[in-house]
Design an enzyme around this catalytic site. Structure first.
Site, mmCIF file in Angstrom:
data_model
loop_
_atom_site.group_PDB
_atom_site.id
_atom_site.type_symbol
_atom_site.label_atom_id
_atom_site.label_comp_id
_atom_site.label_asym_id
_atom_site.label_seq_id
_atom_site.Cartn_x
_atom_site.Cartn_y
_atom_site.Cartn_z
ATOM 1 N N THR A 1 46.072 75.335 -36.766
ATOM 2 C CA THR A 1 46.584 74.283 -35.632
ATOM 3 C C THR A 1 46.990 73.173 -36.676
ATOM 4 O O THR A 1 46.297 73.007 -37.769
ATOM 5 C CB THR A 1 45.377 74.135 -35.014
ATOM 6 O OG1 THR A 1 44.755 75.014 -34.205
ATOM 7 C CG2 THR A 1 45.791 72.933 -33.930
ATOM 8 N N GLY B 1 40.301 74.655 -35.085
ATOM 9 C CA GLY B 1 39.738 75.554 -34.209
ATOM 10 C C GLY B 1 38.759 74.727 -33.531
ATOM 11 O O GLY B 1 38.940 73.797 -32.914
#
Length: 570
Positions: free
Chosen positions: A379, A472
Site C-alpha cells: 500500500t 496493512g
C-alpha cells in the site's frame, strides 16, 4: 584551541536530526509528499502549472504506477479524501470489487475447509492470496478519472503524460527497488515478476541503471487518450480478460465495463477543537480512527506522559476495542444496510467503551467475539496541498507487496490480490485473526473491507493536517497515533511521524512495538500488566502535510522508513 572538530560534530548532529530523523520541508505555494521523490516532483510540477490538488494527485498517482511498482498501481484500488479551501470535504471510493463469478465459498475445498497453498512471498498460506482468482476488479483508473472529472482543472492528458514519459524513457533504479528486483529474479515462481525488471538485453536492471517500461507506457497512453474507457472497455480491457482466461482468473469483460468509482460522504469526528474527516466503509479506517480519538478525548492526557507505561497501555486498550467493533460490524455499505456508523463514531458510545478500561491490567481478547486483519503491505499513501488551500489525502494498494505478482507482458502492470481481504471462511473466527463475520463475506461486485485511512484534519474549518500511511493492518493505528501526536501532544508533523508507535488489533492479542523505542523498564511493566509484547522493525510509512496558518507555510514530511520518499514543495 581548535574548534573545527567540535563544530563539525555539532553540524553533523544537527544535519542528521533535521534531515533524517526529523526531515521536514517548508513551502508556501503547494506541496506533494509521496513514497517516490520522482512522483512527488511530478505532482509539484502540475501545481506549478496551475493545477489544483486533485490534478496533482492524479499525476502523482500515475507516476507512482511507474516509479513505485511495490504498491503504486493501476492494477489495484484505493480511497481519496478531498477538502477544498472552504473546509468542504468529500471522498472517492475506488476500492476493488469481487468479480461477478465470485462466491463466499470460492476458496474452500470439498469439505468446506480453507484451501491451502504456497504464497508467493511466504507471508500467508491460504490460496485466496495467490493466483489469478485472487485478483479483484481494479478501481484506480476509474477513481482518478472520477476525481478529475468532478474536481480537476487541467486537461486529463496533461496529467497522465508525465507517467508515460517516465515509463518510456526510464528512471534510475533506486537501491530499494533494485533489492526487490534481485529477490524476485531469483525467487519468484511467477514468470511475469521474475522477468519484470529485466532490460532489453535480458539482463536484470541494476541499482542506478535506467529502468524502462515500454508496455506500461503503451497502457498509460490508452488511458491518456480514452480516459476511463481506455482501461475498462478498449484493448487494455480485452487483454486483461484474455490473461484471466489463460491463468484461471474470473474477471470478465462485463466486470470491467460495470466497474464504477463512487463519491461518498466522509465520516466525520471531532477531537477538542479539531474536525477529522476520513473514509467511510468499505474502508474501516475512518470509523476506527474516530472511535479511538473519541476514547482518547476522555482520558486525562495531561497526566499521561507520551511513551510512558500508562500511555502505551491506554493506547493499546483503545485499539483493542476499536478493532473488536470493526470486526463485528464493518463491510461494504452497499451490501450492508445496517452498518451502525453513527453509533460507532459517537461520543456516547466511546464513553461506554472507555468506562471498562482498567488502567492497571490488560483486557482479554476473546476469539468467540470476532477479530480482524485486512490489507497487506503493498500500500502507498501521498498527501497534496495547493496554493489555494485545497487538500487531498490518497491511499491505494495492491494488497501484498507487488500484489499477486501476476501481469500481462502486453500491459506492463501488476495485478492486485485483494480477494484475500474478504473474510475467507464463513462463520470461522480464530485467535490468529481470521474472521468469518457476514458483513465482509465474498459477494459478486462487493468491495472488500480495507484498513486504509486517508485523513484530513481541519482547524477553524480549514485543512490543517493531511495524513495517511501504508502498512496493512497497522495503517489505522499508525494514522491514529500520528493524528494524536499532533493534536494532543502538540508535535510537529515530522516528529509525529517519526515518534514511537505500537499496534494492537484485538486478535492476535499482542502489542507490536517498534524495536529500540520502548525502554526495558516499560516493557517489563507492560508484561506485568498481562500484555504480550512483540517487537517489529517499524510500523507504517506516513506521508503528511501540516499547515502553519499563522505563518502561511506548509510543512511536509516523508517517513524515514521509505528511503525513496520525499516531500516536494514550492
Amino acid at each position: 584551541m581548535n574548534f573545527k572538530p567540535f563544530y563539525s560534530i555539532l553540524f553533523l548532529a544537527v544535519f542528521l536530526q533535521g534531515h533524517f530523523l526529523f526531515a521536514q520541508v517548508y513551502a508556501r505555494n503547494g506541496m506533494v509528499v509521496s513514497s517516490s521523490k520522482i512522483a512527488s516532483e511530478v505532482g509539484t510540477d502540475i501545481l506549478k502549472k496551475g493545477g489544483n490538488a486533485i490534478d496533482a494527485s492524479v499525476a502523482t498517482a500515475f507516476a507512482l504506477a511507474v516509479t513505485h511498482p511495490t504498491a503504486g498501481n493501476i492494477g489495484g484500488g484505493g480511497f481519496l479524501v478531498f477538502m477544498d479551501a472552504s473546509g468542504t470535504a468529500t471522498t472517492i471510493d475506488f476500492r476493488e470489487k469481487a468479480p461477478l463469478e465470485a462466491s463466499p465459498d470460492m476458496f474452500l475445498d470439498a469439505n468446506g475447509k480453507l484451501t491451502k497453498g504456497q504464497n508467493l512471498y511466504g507471508n500467508e498460506s491460504t490460496v485466496n492470496h495467490i493466483g489469478a482468482k485472487s485478483v479483484g476488479v481494479p478501481g484506480t483508473v476509474a477513481g482518478l478519472y472520477l476525481a478529475h472529472q468532478k474536481y480537476g482543472n487541467l486537461p486529463w492528458a496533461d496529467l497522465v503524460q508525465p507517467a508515460i514519459d517516465i515509463a518510456k524513457n526510464g528512471f534510475p533504479l533506486t537501491w530499494k527497488i533494485s533489492r526487490d528486483a534481485a529477490y524476485f529474479s531469483a525467487n519468484s515462481p511467477v514468470p511475469f515478476l521474475k522477468d519484470f525488471f529485466k532490460n532489453d538485453s535480458g539482463n536484470l536492471t541494476q541499482f542506478g541503471e535506467v529502468f524502462k517500461q515500454p508496455e506500461l507506457a503503451n497502457t498509460l497512453t490508452e488511458i491518456r487518450d480514452h480516459g476511463h474507457d481506455g482501461f475498462y472497455k478498449r484493448p487494455v480491457a480485452k487483454e486483461i480478460v484474455n490473461f484471466m482466461k489463460q491463468n484461471g482468473g474470473i474477471i470478465s469483460m462485463k466486470d470491467l465495463k460495470r466497474y464504477t468509482a463512487v463519491e461518498r460522504k466522509p465520516v466525520k469526528g471531532t477531537f477538542n477543537d479539531y474536525e477529522i474527516y476520513s473514509m467511510p466503509p468499505p474502508s474501516s479506517g475512518g470509523v476506527a480512527l474516530i472511535e479511538m480519538m473519541n476514547l482518547m478525548e476522555l482520558a486525562n492526557l495531561e497526566d499521561i506522559e507520551f511513551n510512558s507505561t500508562a500511555y502505551v497501555h491506554l493506547v493499546a486498550e483503545v485499539m483493542r476495542r476499536a478493532f473488536a467493533d470493526r470486526a463485528e460490524h464493518l463491510g461494504d455499505a452497499d451490501f450492508n444496510n445496517d452498518l451502525p456508523l453513527d453509533k460507532l463514531t459517537s461520543k456516547a458510545f466511546a464513553k461506554t467503551r472507555f468506562d471498562n478500561i482498567d488502567m492497571t491490567k490488560a483486557s482479554v481478547s476473546d476469539s468467540t467475539k470476532l477479530g480482524q486483519l485486512y490489507d497487506g503491505t503493498s500500500t502507498t499513501h501521498f498527501s497534496v496541498m495547493d496554493k489555494e488551500g485545497n487538500a487531498v489525502s490518497l491511499t491505494y494498494t495492491l494488497e501484498h507487496s507487488y500484489g499477486s505478482g501476476m501481469g500481462s507482458d502486453k500491459l506492463g502492470f501488476i495485478f492486485n490480490n485483494e480477494m484475500g481481504d474478504f473474510n475467507p471462511q464463513p462463520g470461522i473466527t480464530t485467535n490468529s485473526g481470521q474472521v468469518g463475520t457476514n458483513p465482509n463475506l465474498i459477494q459478486p461486485e462487493k468491495r472488500m473491507l480495507s484498513s486504509m485511512t486517508p485523513t484530513i484534519v481541519a482547524k477553524d474549518s480549514k485543512p490543517y493536517l493531511v495524513i495517511g500511511s501504508p502498512g496493512g493492518r497497522t495503517i489505522i493505528n499508525t494514522v491514529f497515533q500520528t493524528v494524536l501526536n499532533v493534536l494532543a501532544y502538540d508535535m510537529r508533523v515530522d516528529r509525529a511521524i517519526e515518534a514511537m508507535k505500537i499496534h494492537h488489533q484485538w486478535l492476535p492479542d499482542e502489542i507490536e512495538y517498534e524495536r529500540g523505542l520502548l525502554s526495558p523498564d516499560t516493557r517489563k511493566a507492560l508484561e506485568a500488566m498481562n500484555h504480550t509484547l512483540v517487537p517489529t522493525n517499524s510500523l507504517g510509512a506516513l506521508m503528511g502535510i501540516q499547515v502553519d496558518a499563522e505563518n502561511k507555510v506548509l510543512i511536509g514530511a516523508a517517513d524515514s522508513s521509505r528511503p525513496d520518499g520525499a516531500a516536494i514543495g514550492y
